[in-house]
Design a protein around this motif. Structure first.
Motif, PDB file in Angstrom:
ATOM      1  N   HIS A   1      29.477  16.433 -48.214  1.00  0.00           N
ATOM      2  CA  HIS A   1      30.744  17.047 -48.634  1.00  0.00           C
ATOM      3  C   HIS A   1      31.873  16.607 -47.694  1.00  0.00           C
ATOM      4  O   HIS A   1      31.664  16.504 -46.479  1.00  0.00           O
ATOM      5  N   PRO A   2      33.070  16.383 -48.260  1.00  0.00           N
ATOM      6  CA  PRO A   2      34.180  15.899 -47.424  1.00  0.00           C
ATOM      7  C   PRO A   2      34.400  16.736 -46.152  1.00  0.00           C
ATOM      8  O   PRO A   2      34.682  16.194 -45.097  1.00  0.00           O
ATOM      9  N   TYR A   3      34.232  18.056 -46.245  1.00  0.00           N
ATOM     10  CA  TYR A   3      34.471  18.903 -45.071  1.00  0.00           C
ATOM     11  C   TYR A   3      33.547  18.524 -43.917  1.00  0.00           C
ATOM     12  O   TYR A   3      33.935  18.610 -42.749  1.00  0.00           O
ATOM     13  N   TYR A   4      32.308  18.136 -44.261  1.00  0.00           N
ATOM     14  CA  TYR A   4      31.316  17.869 -43.221  1.00  0.00           C
ATOM     15  C   TYR A   4      31.178  16.385 -42.899  1.00  0.00           C
ATOM     16  O   TYR A   4      30.489  16.017 -41.960  1.00  0.00           O
ATOM     17  N   ARG A   5      31.786  15.540 -43.741  1.00  0.00           N
ATOM     18  CA  ARG A   5      31.593  14.086 -43.564  1.00  0.00           C
ATOM     19  C   ARG A   5      32.205  13.620 -42.245  1.00  0.00           C
ATOM     20  O   ARG A   5      33.293  14.040 -41.876  1.00  0.00           O
ATOM     21  N   THR A   6      31.491  12.771 -41.564  1.00  0.00           N
ATOM     22  CA  THR A   6      32.039  12.223 -40.317  1.00  0.00           C
ATOM     23  C   THR A   6      32.229  10.718 -40.485  1.00  0.00           C
ATOM     24  O   THR A   6      31.781  10.127 -41.465  1.00  0.00           O
TER      25      THR A   6
ATOM     26  N   GLU B   1      28.496  25.161 -34.202  1.00  0.00           N
ATOM     27  CA  GLU B   1      28.306  23.820 -34.753  1.00  0.00           C
ATOM     28  C   GLU B   1      27.058  23.795 -35.633  1.00  0.00           C
ATOM     29  O   GLU B   1      26.090  24.523 -35.388  1.00  0.00           O
TER      30      GLU B   1
ATOM     31  N   ARG C   1      29.928  27.889 -39.294  1.00  0.00           N
ATOM     32  CA  ARG C   1      31.294  27.461 -38.963  1.00  0.00           C
ATOM     33  C   ARG C   1      32.222  28.684 -38.876  1.00  0.00           C
ATOM     34  O   ARG C   1      33.124  28.715 -38.046  1.00  0.00           O
ATOM     35  N   HIS C   2      31.989  29.683 -39.759  1.00  0.00           N
ATOM     36  CA  HIS C   2      32.807  30.907 -39.676  1.00  0.00           C
ATOM     37  C   HIS C   2      32.648  31.596 -38.326  1.00  0.00           C
ATOM     38  O   HIS C   2      33.547  32.320 -37.877  1.00  0.00           O
TER      39      HIS C   2
ATOM     40  N   ASN D   1      28.111  26.859 -43.825  1.00  0.00           N
ATOM     41  CA  ASN D   1      29.496  27.341 -43.667  1.00  0.00           C
ATOM     42  C   ASN D   1      29.566  28.591 -42.799  1.00  0.00           C
ATOM     43  O   ASN D   1      30.501  28.749 -41.989  1.00  0.00           O
TER      44      ASN D   1
ATOM     45  N   TYR E   1      25.825  17.450 -45.861  1.00  0.00           N
ATOM     46  CA  TYR E   1      26.614  16.592 -44.968  1.00  0.00           C
ATOM     47  C   TYR E   1      27.460  15.575 -45.734  1.00  0.00           C
ATOM     48  O   TYR E   1      28.329  14.928 -45.163  1.00  0.00           O
TER      49      TYR E   1
ATOM     50  N   ALA F   1      25.977  25.038 -49.594  1.00  0.00           N
ATOM     51  CA  ALA F   1      26.860  24.869 -48.434  1.00  0.00           C
ATOM     52  C   ALA F   1      27.006  26.137 -47.594  1.00  0.00           C
ATOM     53  O   ALA F   1      27.187  26.066 -46.369  1.00  0.00           O
TER      54      ALA F   1
END
Ligand code: PLP
Length: 395
Positions: free
Chosen positions: A344-349, A104, A99-100, A96, A342, A92
């Motif tokens: 992972h919950p953070y990235y899930r759309t 996008e 994102r930091h 990540n 994609y 990840a």
């Protein structure tokens, strides 16, 4: 093959582990006894070693591979409104760090057989972005499991769109593809390394940014330490003690303790990769036998791979789940690298686009024990345990 007694917690075989010997311990003790435990000369010595090992002109050692990614992306100017393309099969952190920077992430698919994103995968995602007016600013080929993809072709495609390339070489220091060395930056603006204990070089934690670009190297070096530099102007106006913060950076410095350990480990890189190649060759031969046909697929042979991971593929998710349980119950710490990021919950759309190559690779992949100190006897046990599974009714 003879059947060995089942292993217990005490003689468990992990999928990866650090290999520390007396010379490593002595190197750290020497640093502890020296005047500097951080911000001393050992970080520079380690950086010199990394330049020699990779062929890159500049090396900046930092506190982790994740910090290296963040600084490489930030150093290249990634920020809000920018898009970077990242393979969906990676750790990840590769995504990540974008994102930091406020940028996008656009996912590209991978080859179902190797888990590696090649030119066609980057092209597909890149062309789709261009079609909606969001030209990618960065491409991040990941040298997954220790194998290099065609970085020359990817960098040509990136150049067409004015995009940067950062090789995520966390798995691949020492890997070659023809004349090309991983992290040499021959076909990338920068590369990053990780010195987490499961990687080729253990520094406890640690990472590095490599580049051939002097301006980028200077910026990354400054960002590693709060964005502080000893500029000629401030020295002139204030005196020798002075320093100037020119932008907002972080404390991502590597300590001299980490650098000593990393430097000592680096000296054994070639022999350790040689041992990894022997282990890969032995797995390849063993898993070619009849007992494994129809159950598992071997990774594609690759003489240039640094074999960070040895990833076999099972024919279905159910089978992979069963073999994972069986191997663990018998004292072998197999692992899965990776679930598509994609997912992972953070990235899930709300409307996820599942990528066929990544999904196919993920559904069957399993990493077997691979590290230089894995003994022949331990490897035999791994192979025999796998054979027992493939012959069993639990399959
Ligand atoms: C492909 C990849 N990139 C980046 C990283 C991040 O490295 P670190 O754990 O040193 O922060 C890892 C670590 O597992 C990795 O596997």
């Amino acid at each position: 093959m003879s059947k060995k007694a089942q292993r217990t917690k005490d003689d468990w075989i992990p999928y990866a582990r650090q290999c520390i010997d007396e010379s490593d311990i002595e190197a750290v003790v020497e640093a502890l006894k020296s005047d500097f435990v951080t911000q001393g000369p050992r970080v520079g010595y380690f950086e010199d070693g990394l330049k020699e090992a990779t062929g890159a002109r500049y090396a900046i050692a930092v506190s982790s591979g994740t910090a290296a990614l963040h600084l490489a992306y930030q150093g290249l100017g990634m920020g809000g409104g920018d898009v970077g393309i990242v393979p969906s099969i990676t750790f990840a952190a590769t995504a990540n760090a974008l994102r930091h920077c406020g940028a996008e992430v656009a996912w590209c698919d991978v080859e179902a057989t190797s888990g590696l994103a090649g030119l066609s995968n980057f092209e597909k995602t890149g062309d789709a972005l261009v079609a909606v007016g969001k030209s990618p600013k960065l491409l991040v080929p990941v040298s997954f499991a220790g194998r290099l993809c065609d970085l020359s072709a990817i960098s040509e495609y990136a150049a067409k769109h004015g995009a940067y390339v950062v090789e995520d070489a966390a798995h691949s220091i020492g890997a070659v593809r023809g004349d090309l060395r991983s992290a040499s930056c021959d076909f990338s603006d920068a590369a990053i390394l990780s010195f987490h204990p499961v990687k080729h070089i253990c520094a406890g934690e640690g990472g590095a940014v490599l580049t051939n670009d002097e301006t980028l190297a200077r910026r990354v070096r400054s960002l590693r330490s709060h964005g502080i530099e000893k500029t000629p102007e401030i020295l002139e106006s204030e005196g020798g003690w002075a320093y100037a913060q020119t932008e907002l950076g972080w404390n991502y410095r590597m300590t001299d303790l980490q650098a000593s350990l990393g430097g000592s480990q680096l000296r054994k890189l070639d022999s350790n990769i040689g041992r990894r190649r022997e282990i890969a060759a032995r797995y390849h031969e063993a898993f070619g036998e009849e007992a494994f046909r129809g159950s598992l697929e071997r990774p594609i042979p690759d003489e240039g791979s640094a074999w960070h991971l040895y990833v076999v593929r099972f024919v279905s998710k159910e089978l992979r789940r069963a073999v994972y349980g069986f191997m663990h119950a018998n004292g072998v710490g197999v692992q899965v690298h990776y679930m598509p990021v994609y997912r992972h919950p953070y990235y899930r759309t709300d409307s996820p686009v599942l990528q066929s190559g990544a999904e196919a690779f993920y559904s069957g992949c399993l990493s077997l024990p691979m590290y230089p100190s894995l003994s022949d006897e331990e490897q035999s046990y791994v192979i025999e345990t796998m054979e027992r599974f493939c012959n069993s009714t639990e399959k």
